[in-house]
Design a protein around this motif. Structure first.
Motif, PDB file in Angstrom:
ATOM      1  N   ASN A  22      -2.717  -1.073  10.561  1.00  0.00           N
ATOM      2  CA  ASN A  22      -2.305  -0.795   9.190  1.00  0.00           C
ATOM      3  C   ASN A  22      -2.527  -1.961   8.237  1.00  0.00           C
ATOM      4  O   ASN A  22      -2.530  -3.119   8.647  1.00  0.00           O
ATOM      5  CB  ASN A  22      -0.810  -0.458   9.179  1.00  0.00           C
ATOM      6  CG  ASN A  22      -0.450   0.583  10.203  1.00  0.00           C
ATOM      7  OD1 ASN A  22      -0.916   1.716  10.150  1.00  0.00           O
ATOM      8  ND2 ASN A  22       0.368   0.200  11.173  1.00  0.00           N
ATOM      9  N   THR A  24      -1.286  -2.913   4.025  1.00  0.00           N
ATOM     10  CA  THR A  24      -0.653  -2.526   2.774  1.00  0.00           C
ATOM     11  C   THR A  24      -1.267  -3.352   1.654  1.00  0.00           C
ATOM     12  O   THR A  24      -1.792  -4.447   1.889  1.00  0.00           O
ATOM     13  CB  THR A  24       0.862  -2.761   2.800  1.00  0.00           C
ATOM     14  OG1 THR A  24       1.118  -4.148   3.064  1.00  0.00           O
ATOM     15  CG2 THR A  24       1.521  -1.922   3.877  1.00  0.00           C
ATOM     16  N   SER A  28      -2.850  -1.260  -7.351  1.00  0.00           N
ATOM     17  CA  SER A  28      -3.145   0.167  -7.361  1.00  0.00           C
ATOM     18  C   SER A  28      -4.556   0.469  -7.877  1.00  0.00           C
ATOM     19  O   SER A  28      -5.008   1.613  -7.805  1.00  0.00           O
ATOM     20  CB  SER A  28      -2.124   0.919  -8.208  1.00  0.00           C
ATOM     21  OG  SER A  28      -2.127   0.411  -9.536  1.00  0.00           O
ATOM     22  N   SER A  53      -8.034   9.399  -0.987  1.00  0.00           N
ATOM     23  CA  SER A  53      -6.844   9.555  -0.164  1.00  0.00           C
ATOM     24  C   SER A  53      -7.106  10.613   0.902  1.00  0.00           C
ATOM     25  O   SER A  53      -7.964  11.472   0.754  1.00  0.00           O
ATOM     26  CB  SER A  53      -5.656   9.976  -1.034  1.00  0.00           C
ATOM     27  OG  SER A  53      -5.206   8.895  -1.794  1.00  0.00           O
ATOM     28  N   ASP A  66      -3.398   6.319   1.916  1.00  0.00           N
ATOM     29  CA  ASP A  66      -2.295   6.874   1.145  1.00  0.00           C
ATOM     30  C   ASP A  66      -2.152   6.009  -0.108  1.00  0.00           C
ATOM     31  O   ASP A  66      -1.482   4.981  -0.092  1.00  0.00           O
ATOM     32  CB  ASP A  66      -1.007   6.863   1.972  1.00  0.00           C
ATOM     33  CG  ASP A  66       0.160   7.509   1.242  1.00  0.00           C
ATOM     34  OD1 ASP A  66       0.076   7.695   0.000  1.00  0.00           O
ATOM     35  OD2 ASP A  66       1.161   7.812   1.901  1.00  0.00           O
ATOM     36  N   LYS A  67      -2.796   6.431  -1.180  1.00  0.00           N
ATOM     37  CA  LYS A  67      -2.799   5.624  -2.403  1.00  0.00           C
ATOM     38  C   LYS A  67      -1.417   5.589  -3.052  1.00  0.00           C
ATOM     39  O   LYS A  67      -1.064   4.616  -3.712  1.00  0.00           O
ATOM     40  CB  LYS A  67      -3.836   6.144  -3.387  1.00  0.00           C
ATOM     41  CG  LYS A  67      -5.272   5.895  -2.946  1.00  0.00           C
ATOM     42  CD  LYS A  67      -6.262   6.292  -4.026  1.00  0.00           C
ATOM     43  CE  LYS A  67      -7.690   5.985  -3.598  1.00  0.00           C
ATOM     44  NZ  LYS A  67      -8.671   6.378  -4.647  1.00  0.00           N
ATOM     45  N   SER A  68      -0.643   6.633  -2.881  1.00  0.00           N
ATOM     46  CA  SER A  68       0.681   6.648  -3.509  1.00  0.00           C
ATOM     47  C   SER A  68       1.598   5.597  -2.878  1.00  0.00           C
ATOM     48  O   SER A  68       2.422   4.983  -3.551  1.00  0.00           O
ATOM     49  CB  SER A  68       1.309   8.034  -3.409  1.00  0.00           C
ATOM     50  OG  SER A  68       1.482   8.392  -2.039  1.00  0.00           O
ATOM     51  N   SER A  69       1.403   5.355  -1.585  1.00  0.00           N
ATOM     52  CA  SER A  69       2.208   4.353  -0.881  1.00  0.00           C
ATOM     53  C   SER A  69       1.491   3.019  -0.759  1.00  0.00           C
ATOM     54  O   SER A  69       2.062   2.058  -0.232  1.00  0.00           O
ATOM     55  CB  SER A  69       2.579   4.862   0.516  1.00  0.00           C
ATOM     56  OG  SER A  69       3.313   6.062   0.435  1.00  0.00           O
ATOM     57  N   LYS A  70       0.227   2.968  -1.208  1.00  0.00           N
ATOM     58  CA  LYS A  70      -0.597   1.760  -1.101  1.00  0.00           C
ATOM     59  C   LYS A  70      -0.656   1.292   0.348  1.00  0.00           C
ATOM     60  O   LYS A  70      -0.312   0.134   0.675  1.00  0.00           O
ATOM     61  CB  LYS A  70      -0.052   0.665  -2.018  1.00  0.00           C
ATOM     62  CG  LYS A  70      -0.072   1.048  -3.480  1.00  0.00           C
ATOM     63  CD  LYS A  70       0.521  -0.059  -4.333  1.00  0.00           C
ATOM     64  CE  LYS A  70       0.722   0.432  -5.753  1.00  0.00           C
ATOM     65  NZ  LYS A  70       1.568  -0.477  -6.532  1.00  0.00           N
ATOM     66  N   TYR A  71      -1.154   2.176   1.175  1.00  0.00           N
ATOM     67  CA  TYR A  71      -1.083   1.965   2.617  1.00  0.00           C
ATOM     68  C   TYR A  71      -2.316   2.613   3.237  1.00  0.00           C
ATOM     69  O   TYR A  71      -2.648   3.752   2.928  1.00  0.00           O
ATOM     70  CB  TYR A  71       0.185   2.659   3.113  1.00  0.00           C
ATOM     71  CG  TYR A  71       0.585   2.428   4.537  1.00  0.00           C
ATOM     72  CD1 TYR A  71       0.188   3.311   5.536  1.00  0.00           C
ATOM     73  CD2 TYR A  71       1.404   1.367   4.879  1.00  0.00           C
ATOM     74  CE1 TYR A  71       0.590   3.116   6.843  1.00  0.00           C
ATOM     75  CE2 TYR A  71       1.811   1.161   6.169  1.00  0.00           C
ATOM     76  CZ  TYR A  71       1.410   2.049   7.158  1.00  0.00           C
ATOM     77  OH  TYR A  71       1.817   1.847   8.446  1.00  0.00           O
TER      78      TYR A  71
END
Lengths: 113, 114
Positions: A22, A24, A28, A53, A66-71
């Motif tokens: 992973n 992070t 954005s 995404s 996961d762009k909303s979670s920046k992950y």
């Protein structure tokens, strides 16, 4: 705080296990996401490349963004000893004629036979 | 399919000496890069080039000089080597707009400054 965070490991798992790696990020504006694999004393080599995404699959490898979670994640199914390497994430953006590519520090993965 | 070739692969030099690391690519990629990789820092961009005769500084350019007179070659020179420049150096290239295209790396040049 670094723009891209990646656990350096080492991550040690038994052969055949599913591996999850992973990264992070904080910016954005990143648009493009890549995973590279680097064997000891070798240059990094591109594994996966995506700009949206969701999931992208290539054989035993799946890249998830996961762009909303920046992950972002890289999953390796049916892991093999030959997968033992350092895995680097990289993220890029291009804005106002300015190009920027940021690298994670890499996670060392060890697959035990 | 030679790809990217770096030379020398291993080099030991003394503080204050000039060192040049060579990089040659056979793909005619427009973009070329020099990175250094150190424990705890990951890959850091030294210089990059969008085309022949066009070069730009990266994150850590101090103490380094580059040139690109031909598309296929991108040498990196340490004008007066220091111990802090002991590192592994990777040359890389990319086709077209780097942001849209993956980057391909050479095998690396291990430099030790004593």
């Amino acid at each position: 705080q670094k723009e891209v965070e990646q656990d350096p490991g080492p991550l040690s798992v038994p052969e055949g296990a599913i591996v999850s790696l992973n990264c992070t990020y904080s910016n954005s504006a990143f648009q493009y996401f890549m995973w590279y694999r680097q064997y000891s004393r070798k240059g990094p080599e591109l594994l996966m490349y995506t700009y949206s995404s969701g999931n992208k699959e290539d054989g035993r490898f799946t890249a998830q963004v996961d762009k909303s979670s920046k992950y972002i994640s890289l999953f390796i199914r049916d892991s093999q000893p030959s997968d033992s390497a350092t895995y680097l994430c990289a993220m890029a953006l291009y804005m106002d004629s300015n190009y920027q590519l940021i690298w994670g520090a890499g996670t060392k993965l060890i697959i035990k036979p | 399919d030679a790809g990217i070739t770096q030379s020398p692969r291993y080099k030991i030099t003394e503080t204050g000496r000039q060192v040049t690391l060579m990089c040659h690519q056979t793909w005619s990629h427009s973009y070329m890069f020099w990175y250094r990789q150190d424990l705890g820092h990951g890959l850091r961009l030294i210089y990059y080039s969008a085309a022949a005769d066009i070069t730009d500084k990266g994150e850590v350019p101090d103490g380094y000089v580059v040139s690109r007179s031909k598309t296929e070659n991108f040498p990196l020179t340490l004008e007066s080597a220091t111990r802090s420049q002991t590192s592994v150096y990777f040359c890389a290239s990319s086709d077209g707009e780097a942001i849209f295209a993956p980057i391909y790396f050479g095998e690396g040049s291990w430099l030790t400054v004593v």
